[in-house]
Design an enzyme around this catalytic site. Structure first.
Site, PDB file in Angstrom:
ATOM      1  N   SER A  35       0.774  -1.200   0.016  1.00  0.00           N
ATOM      2  CA  SER A  35       0.002   0.031   0.068  1.00  0.00           C
ATOM      3  C   SER A  35       0.926   1.312   0.101  1.00  0.00           C
ATOM      4  O   SER A  35       0.303   2.432  -0.284  1.00  0.00           O
ATOM      5  CB  SER A  35      -0.830  -0.019   1.151  1.00  0.00           C
ATOM      6  OG  SER A  35      -0.187   0.041   2.396  1.00  0.00           O
ATOM      7  N   LYS A  89       1.393   5.107   6.871  1.00  0.00           N
ATOM      8  CA  LYS A  89       0.760   5.988   5.738  1.00  0.00           C
ATOM      9  C   LYS A  89       1.341   7.228   5.813  1.00  0.00           C
ATOM     10  O   LYS A  89       2.267   7.735   6.673  1.00  0.00           O
ATOM     11  CB  LYS A  89      -0.711   6.194   5.950  1.00  0.00           C
ATOM     12  CG  LYS A  89      -1.515   4.811   6.066  1.00  0.00           C
ATOM     13  CD  LYS A  89      -1.482   3.878   4.700  1.00  0.00           C
ATOM     14  CE  LYS A  89      -2.378   2.828   4.834  1.00  0.00           C
ATOM     15  NZ  LYS A  89      -2.447   2.140   3.660  1.00  0.00           N
TER      16      LYS A  89
END
Length: 225
Positions: A35, A89
């Protein structure tokens, strides 16, 4: 007997020191998914600085010399719906920012980001037939992202980031579970800033009878931006 006591005390001190460093200074994590490609790849082992946003006072939940994450930081945080799980993230939105994604592209405070094809090494692209790498640029910062060549144009927002929280996105925009789906994250849940890849294993390229992963030597002890 004295010698064994010295050995035991030395081992105990070493263990306590390692626990202190892991809890309050630097923590190691393994990246399990793609991701955050191309910045982080599956099989990367990373160090996160727990002191980047403040020094935690041992045996308390208080911090001193605190600072807020900056836009563009790669952060480790506890997952909002499952606090026992840690994720990585990128910080995109800060308190008061108006965040929107239109046709897959980021718009911040009514200013669209610019996108340029990135001239990264071929090895940075997980699959050049399926993905393109871009540099996502604002007036003050930039970072690499990847998009599927046949991606659906997914719109999001706009939303305004609440006080004391951050909006997080994965660099692999078409394959990231992030703030577009579960909302902003309180800065108190940010555990540290990713600073280093200390090891990188490629399980797609095996050797030794297809039992062992190859090492991505170019990524070993490389800094993270």
């Amino acid at each position: 007997m004295t010698r064994w006591r010295e050995y035991f005390l030395t081992l105990l001190i070493a263990v306590l020191f390692a626990l202190f460093v892991r809890t309050y200074v630097v923590t190691a994590y393994k990246v399990p998914t793609g991701s955050m490609q191309p910045t982080l790849k599956p099989g990367d082992f990373i160090f996160s600085s727990r002191m980047s946003y403040g020094l935690e006072i041992p045996f308390t939940s208080k911090k001193v010399d605190t600072s807020f994450p900056e836009r563009g930081d790669l952060v480790v945080f506890s997952y909002p719906n499952q606090p026992e799980i840690n994720y990585v993230k990128r910080v995109v939105g800060l308190p008061g920012d108006r965040v929107q994604v239109k046709q897959g592209r980021l718009i911040l405070n009514e200013e669209p980001f610019e996108y340029e094809k990135a001239e990264l090494a071929k090895r940075d692209n997980p699959n050049s037939e399926l993905f393109d790498i871009y540099t996502e640029k604002s007036k003050l910062s930039s970072w690499p992202v990847i998009f599927q060549k046949q991606a659906e144009d997914k719109d999001f927002g706009p939303i305004v980031v609440p006080p004391g929280e951050v909006f997080l996105l994965g660099d692999n925009r078409d394959a990231s579970d992030d703030s577009r789906y579960w909302g902003t994250v309180p800065a108190t849940q940010v555990l540290g800033k990713v600073v280093l890849i200390w090891l990188s294993l490629d399980w797609q390229k095996k050797w030794g009878g297809n039992r062992y992963p190859s090492v991505r030597w170019s990524r070993v002890f490389s800094s993270v931006h």
